[in-house]
Design an enzyme around this catalytic site. Structure first.
Site, PDB file in Angstrom:
ATOM      1  N   HIS A  77       0.568   0.181 -10.243  1.00 16.13           N
ATOM      2  CA  HIS A  77      -0.308  -0.634  -9.383  1.00 16.13           C
ATOM      3  C   HIS A  77      -0.779  -1.890 -10.121  1.00 16.13           C
ATOM      4  O   HIS A  77      -1.968  -2.113 -10.332  1.00 16.13           O
ATOM      5  CB  HIS A  77      -1.509   0.178  -8.901  1.00 16.13           C
ATOM      6  CG  HIS A  77      -2.076  -0.363  -7.610  1.00 16.13           C
ATOM      7  ND1 HIS A  77      -2.629   0.434  -6.632  1.00 16.13           N
ATOM      8  CD2 HIS A  77      -2.166  -1.627  -7.121  1.00 16.13           C
ATOM      9  CE1 HIS A  77      -3.038  -0.304  -5.620  1.00 16.13           C
ATOM     10  NE2 HIS A  77      -2.767  -1.564  -5.904  1.00 16.13           N
ATOM     11  N   GLU A  96      -2.642   8.090  -6.277  1.00 13.10           N
ATOM     12  CA  GLU A  96      -2.721   7.312  -7.511  1.00 13.10           C
ATOM     13  C   GLU A  96      -3.838   7.857  -8.395  1.00 13.10           C
ATOM     14  O   GLU A  96      -4.924   8.159  -7.896  1.00 13.10           O
ATOM     15  CB  GLU A  96      -2.961   5.833  -7.190  1.00 13.10           C
ATOM     16  CG  GLU A  96      -1.797   5.200  -6.440  1.00 13.10           C
ATOM     17  CD  GLU A  96      -1.966   3.704  -6.212  1.00 13.10           C
ATOM     18  OE1 GLU A  96      -2.977   3.131  -6.678  1.00 13.10           O
ATOM     19  OE2 GLU A  96      -1.095   3.101  -5.576  1.00 13.10           O
ATOM     20  N   ARG A 142       0.852  -1.181   0.000  1.00  7.52           N
ATOM     21  CA  ARG A 142       0.000   0.000   0.000  1.00  7.52           C
ATOM     22  C   ARG A 142       0.889   1.232   0.000  1.00  7.52           C
ATOM     23  O   ARG A 142       1.913   1.287   0.700  1.00  7.52           O
ATOM     24  CB  ARG A 142      -0.918   0.054   1.240  1.00  7.52           C
ATOM     25  CG  ARG A 142      -1.721  -1.181   1.537  1.00  7.52           C
ATOM     26  CD  ARG A 142      -2.554  -1.662   0.383  1.00  7.52           C
ATOM     27  NE  ARG A 142      -3.518  -0.687  -0.114  1.00  7.52           N
ATOM     28  CZ  ARG A 142      -4.221  -0.858  -1.234  1.00  7.52           C
ATOM     29  NH1 ARG A 142      -4.031  -1.929  -1.969  1.00  7.52           N
ATOM     30  NH2 ARG A 142      -5.084   0.049  -1.614  1.00  7.52           N
TER      31      ARG A 142
END
Length: 543
Positions: free
Chosen positions: A289, A270, A241
């Site tokens: 990601h 993000e 994370r």
């Protein structure tokens, strides 16, 4: 003539983010669900779509905010096809009684393999070499790397993914050490990993990889102070994370050479902003990601969350809930006969309390303590709250939260002693003025027949039916007749009556009547007007 049947109304499921078509098809094939796919919807569109849905399925794009939860009056569950739930307001969901579930197992291998890919690319200059070859370069002399063998890998968080990374590192002959406050010594030995404290982990790391959830405790865990403790030339990776590694600290450590190389798949913001300083650091490999971005992982988490949501909506097992404890299905099956009893004991104790309560103690005796008692404790809490006027929407998710908001402390105790029964449950409430009320219950016989077996220390045996009349009366002849006559005058039938005589030194006896219907207020007033009846109260335990 047979009346017309009302049309069947299926439960609505909103799939707000794209999941595996196999998972969506599974839901569409069920007659009791109506599925809406709304990929790429704006927050305003989500608000409108959520108004009458029973479930929302998301990945990481759609935000399930407090506003969405407030608008979704029928919502029972939010399912996250993946691990992280940063895009879901957990506190608001818990207060609303909405279950939040994720799929922690579906992307385990995909994320572990991506982590190891980053480790390899941070050890050998693969990315720069591949880029240079496309540009017509031959940089063989400039692209010297290192080897994994013999290096010490620190794994922060040895859960499912961390354990898989550790296995792969051991195959490359790395020494693996781990920091995880929840890691037991037995589990560490099983994985052939050395468990260490955080400072030691920082000092010994040649490589460091993060596999922890983002919490208040883990946010910025790897910061300037942490980097100062590490060896020069350490390599750092994060596919868990964003925000666990402090980004500004990592950038400084890379520029200074303290960190020789790093690889990131997750970020504090993000998508990563175009002007972010990370984009200009050559020794840092970045991916957008991709942790769960494999065909196998996407199908796995999509099907898993679809099946889990369907099971919850049908009143079945709850899997991988974030905001309530998950219970082993075998334990839940064994505890099932006690759940209704516990809810009724909680309601009885609440209604027997004559003043404000500051604490509740729930005690379990006998063989029941070998099982997970969390479902029973939640059932007691639900029963307690159900008896408070105006309290709506109480369920397993929010019951403990609501009690805490009322300032009521809950204590749970267990004893393997069997007391007077093989299994016994007690709910004892302490009021602000120091008084206590208590009720005990158990199940009797092979039929698991529920019984109240003690009230305020007085032994008695009564069924915890929907409506009970609780009477404190003088221990003298004629009381049973007075109760029958008064209730009969108001057309209230007594299904059963339990009596407990006053013991030596006690002024009053206890009588509990199981009633078919709730008597009117005039009946209770008439009973309490009798000089031989000190108190007559109704306990409503149904529903």
């Amino acid at each position: 003539m047979i009346g017309r049947l009302l049309p069947f109304a299926p439960m609505k499921i909103l799939v707000a983010d794209r999941i595996s078509p196999v998972g969506v098809d599974y839901l569409r094939k069920q007659d009791d669900f109506e599925v809406t796919e709304a990929y790429g919807s704006s927050p305003e569109e989500i608000l409108g779509l959520a108004e009458d849905v029973s479930a929302i399925i998301v990945r990481s794009e759609t935000k399930v905010t407090a506003e969405v939860l407030d608008a979704a009056k029928k919502l029972k569950v939010v399912g996250r096809a993946g691990v992280g739930v940063d895009n879901i307001d957990l506190d608001a969901a818990t207060q609303s009684g909405v279950i939040v579930m994720n799929t922690p197992g579906g992307n385990t291998i995909a994320t572990a393999e991506l982590t190891f890919t980053h480790m390899l690319c941070g050890t050998r200059p693969i990315v720069r070499g591949a880029t240079g070859m496309r540009e017509g370069k031959w940089e063989r002399k400039d692209l010297k790397g290192a080897e994994l063998r013999g290096k010490t890998l620190v794994v922060l968080g040895l859960g499912r993914i961390g354990a898989e990374v550790a296995k792969r590192a051991q195959a490359f002959e790395m020494e693996v050490i781990a920091f995880d406050p929840y890691l037991t010594e037995d589990r560490a030995k099983e994985l052939e990993v050395e468990k260490v404290e955080l400072d030691e982990a920082f000092r010994r790391a040649d490589y460091l990889t993060v596999h922890m959830p983002k919490t208040d405790e883990t946010r910025d865990m790897v910061d300037e102070e942490a980097f100062a403790k590490m060896k020069d030339g350490v390599r750092v990776f994060n596919c868990a994370r964003g925000g666990i590694i402090k980004e500004s600290a990592l950038a400084d450590a890379l520029r200074s050479g303290k960190v020789a190389a790093a690889g990131l798949d997750v970020y504090e913001t993000e998508p990563l902003p175009e002007d972010h300083e990370f984009r200009s650091i050559d020794s840092l490999n970045l991916t957008p990601h991709l942790g769960a971005s494999t065909a196998e992982a996407q199908e796995s988490v999509g099907v898993e969350i679809a099946e889990a949501v369907a099971e919850v909506l049908r009143g079945g097992r709850i899997r991988n809930a974030i905001n309530m404890p998950s219970v082993d299905p075998k334990d839940l099956e064994a505890l099932a006969p006690y759940l209704d009893l516990c809810q009724r004991l909680g309601g009885f104790a609440q209604q027997a309390s004559k003043s404000e309560v500051r604490a509740i103690r729930i005690s379990y005796w006998g063989s029941i303590v070998d099982l997970d008692a969390l479902p029973l404790t939640r059932a007691v809490q639900k029963g307690w709250l159900a008896g408070i006027a105006g309290d709506e929407g109480v369920n397993d998710v929010n019951a403990s939260h609501k009690l805490k908001a009322l300032g009521i402390e809950v204590e749970v105790t267990k004893s393997s002693s069997s007391a007077d029964y093989n299994q016994l449950i007690e709910v004892r409430a302490t009021t602000v003025d120091g008084n206590e009320v208590s009720v005990r219950g158990t199940l009797l016989g092979k039929a698991n027949d529920p019984r109240i077996v003690e009230v305020d220390g007085i032994a008695i045996e009564a069924h915890p039916t929907d409506v009970l009349l609780i009477v404190r009366n003088a221990d003298k002849p004629g009381i049973v007749g007075k109760l029958g006559t008064t209730l009969g005058q108001h057309e209230v039938n007594i299904a059963n009556m339990s009596l407990s005589r006053a013991e030596d030194g006690d002024e009053l006896a206890l009588t509990i009547c199981e009633l078919d219907d709730e008597p009117p207020a005039e009946a209770l007033s008439a009973l309490e007007a009798d000089p031989d009846i000190r108190e007559a109260r109704i306990a409503r335990l149904g529903g």
